[in-house]
Write a protein that holds these residues in place. Sequence first.
Motif, PDB file in Angstrom:
ATOM      1  N   ASN A 153       4.608  -6.197  -5.503  1.00 35.68           N
ATOM      2  CA  ASN A 153       3.877  -7.128  -4.658  1.00 35.68           C
ATOM      3  C   ASN A 153       2.320  -6.814  -5.406  1.00 35.68           C
ATOM      4  O   ASN A 153       1.676  -7.867  -5.115  1.00 35.68           O
ATOM      5  CB  ASN A 153       4.072  -6.375  -3.034  1.00 35.68           C
ATOM      6  N   THR A 154       2.412  -5.781  -5.403  1.00 29.29           N
ATOM      7  CA  THR A 154       1.251  -5.325  -6.095  1.00 29.29           C
ATOM      8  C   THR A 154       0.979  -6.231  -6.915  1.00 29.29           C
ATOM      9  O   THR A 154      -0.764  -6.305  -7.648  1.00 29.29           O
ATOM     10  CB  THR A 154       1.156  -3.398  -6.139  1.00 29.29           C
ATOM     11  N   LEU A 155       1.911  -5.869  -8.252  1.00 19.63           N
ATOM     12  CA  LEU A 155       0.835  -6.992  -8.949  1.00 19.63           C
ATOM     13  C   LEU A 155       0.680  -8.328  -8.506  1.00 19.63           C
ATOM     14  O   LEU A 155       0.613  -9.555 -10.294  1.00 19.63           O
ATOM     15  CB  LEU A 155       2.474  -6.523 -10.493  1.00 19.63           C
ATOM     16  N   ALA A 156       0.945  -8.751  -7.464  1.00 17.58           N
ATOM     17  CA  ALA A 156       1.115 -10.317  -6.891  1.00 17.58           C
ATOM     18  C   ALA A 156      -1.183 -10.507  -6.798  1.00 17.58           C
ATOM     19  O   ALA A 156      -1.048 -11.306  -5.794  1.00 17.58           O
ATOM     20  CB  ALA A 156       2.120 -10.796  -6.699  1.00 17.58           C
ATOM     21  N   HIS A 157      -1.091  -9.467  -5.946  1.00 21.09           N
ATOM     22  CA  HIS A 157      -2.420  -9.134  -5.881  1.00 21.09           C
ATOM     23  C   HIS A 157      -3.719  -9.369  -6.365  1.00 21.09           C
ATOM     24  O   HIS A 157      -3.164 -10.175  -7.345  1.00 21.09           O
ATOM     25  CB  HIS A 157      -2.644  -7.524  -5.369  1.00 21.09           C
ATOM     26  N   PRO A 158      -4.835 -10.445  -5.848  1.00 19.31           N
ATOM     27  CA  PRO A 158      -5.526 -11.873  -6.042  1.00 19.31           C
ATOM     28  C   PRO A 158      -5.776 -10.644  -7.515  1.00 19.31           C
ATOM     29  O   PRO A 158      -6.729 -11.427  -8.597  1.00 19.31           O
ATOM     30  CB  PRO A 158      -6.159 -12.156  -5.370  1.00 19.31           C
ATOM     31  N   SER A 159      -6.572  -9.356  -7.878  1.00 15.44           N
ATOM     32  CA  SER A 159      -7.198  -8.470  -8.529  1.00 15.44           C
ATOM     33  C   SER A 159      -5.804  -8.545  -9.716  1.00 15.44           C
ATOM     34  O   SER A 159      -6.335  -8.407 -11.532  1.00 15.44           O
ATOM     35  CB  SER A 159      -6.818  -7.804  -8.118  1.00 15.44           C
ATOM     36  N   ALA A 160      -4.762  -8.890  -9.681  1.00 11.35           N
ATOM     37  CA  ALA A 160      -3.452  -8.427 -10.363  1.00 11.35           C
ATOM     38  C   ALA A 160      -3.638  -9.364 -12.317  1.00 11.35           C
ATOM     39  O   ALA A 160      -2.412  -9.523 -12.704  1.00 11.35           O
ATOM     40  CB  ALA A 160      -2.477  -7.417 -10.227  1.00 11.35           C
TER      41      ALA A 160
END
Length: 513
Positions: A153-160
């Motif tokens: 889910n963190t890899l789907a953050h807008p910054s990733a």
Amino acid sequence: MQPIYRRAALTLSLTVALAAAAQAQDLRISMYADITGLDPHDTSDNVSYSVQSGIFERLFQFDAHMKLQPWLATGYTSNDSATEFTLTLRKGVTFQDGTPFDADAVKANLDRLADQKKGLKRNSLYKMIETVTVLAPDRIKIQLNQSFGAFINTLAHPSAVMWSPAILKQYPDEAQLRLHPVGTGPFTFAEWQPGKAVKLVKNAHYWQAGWPKVDNVIFSPSPEDATRVAALRSGQVDAIWPLPSDLIATVQRDSKLAIQRDPSIYLYYMAINTQHKPLADVRVRQAINYALDRNLWLKVAFAGMGKPATSAMPEGVQFWQKQAMPDYRYAPDKAKALLKDAGYPNGLDLKLWVTNATASVRAAQVLKAQLATVGIRATVTPMDSGTRNAKLWGVKDPKQAEFDLYYGGWSTSTGDADWALRPLYATESWVPTSYNVSYFSNPEVDKAIAAGLATADPTRRGEAYAQAQTLLWQDAPVAFLGTPDNLVGKRSTLNGVSMLPDGNLLFNQATFN
């Protein structure tokens, strides 16, 4: 005869060019602020993320319902302890400068995000990445330095996002890089005139055949709500983001316009400063929650469009569970009884901080009036964002925090319970480290949040976050308010433009009837 032929050919070419220009489709969007830059790795605001999403893509992304979906990655596996993840990458994708998208490109980006010495705004979000190893052109292994079940889910953050590695090498200086964005997205960057407009143009070589459907997207900042609505009504723009709830009726009366309404995962709350003696008592915090009519707050602040809070995180977040006890219905008598039991039969005098945005001040006044009915006398102090940031988030010593209550909100931009709970409620997240401005601490909550990260098993993660939500609802470190709907005003002929639940704008599949 030759000059006549040339003239005819020139006339024909001009006619064809004019016809092509006439067919070119522009999408004009007015938004509430200007972007701050064009490097998602160094971005912390939704306006910038939204514009950047047309240029860049991520390994995993969210659909309109905030459900995780593979994108530049096609799948993954992980070990049981959530310390190792192996990703399979999409083949046949190229960056807008012609550089191949492959495992080497992913490594270059993840290494940059994980490098805590870079000083980028989002480096801390990826501090769990230990090593990134290329296994094959389409496979990559990521080793973490701790268990982190929310990693995908963190890899789907807008910054990733994935930058072209060639551009990362060409512009090692962030001040230059942020002006030369190159990704794999459906639009390429054309120009940015700060304070005026950002222009994106169609990526003719986009890997998804048939998209995008529009040729140009022009974003223009317009902080004044009424000005944005007027621009929409006059036809100067095709969509405005967001549509302020107090101007909904103006748009509804115009047959040429429409409203796109979608649920959000933006939780509004009043943080309660537990460092101050009266507010350290859970009975006082629960009394504040019983004193509030959440439906009235929604009606005044958001035209009734949304849902009252039923947990410490919004309903659309992964692992959300509705809470029943305590039953924080509007119960002034219950609130008064709790205050009396806590030793405050005559009520309290509290300081309520809020930003100076019109909608926020209006909401704070409603909350003040409701608190007054149970004897809590709140003094509302509006302040500009700069002053607010310094006095609220810049405090080094919790004992120096001056406020009692703070009206604000939080968007869970990873869509996962970890990012909904840990930044706001974990002991490790006390300001200025993160956003726990309530200075709340409960070892059992910390243990449950940690347990949710210790595994990639969704069942075990769900159990841990259910426990955390139960404890938080009882402890009431904040006054849980609710989640308003996302609203976009648009021309009735425009489709495919909406807001993601986290507040970011979707426009990559825009079409006109």
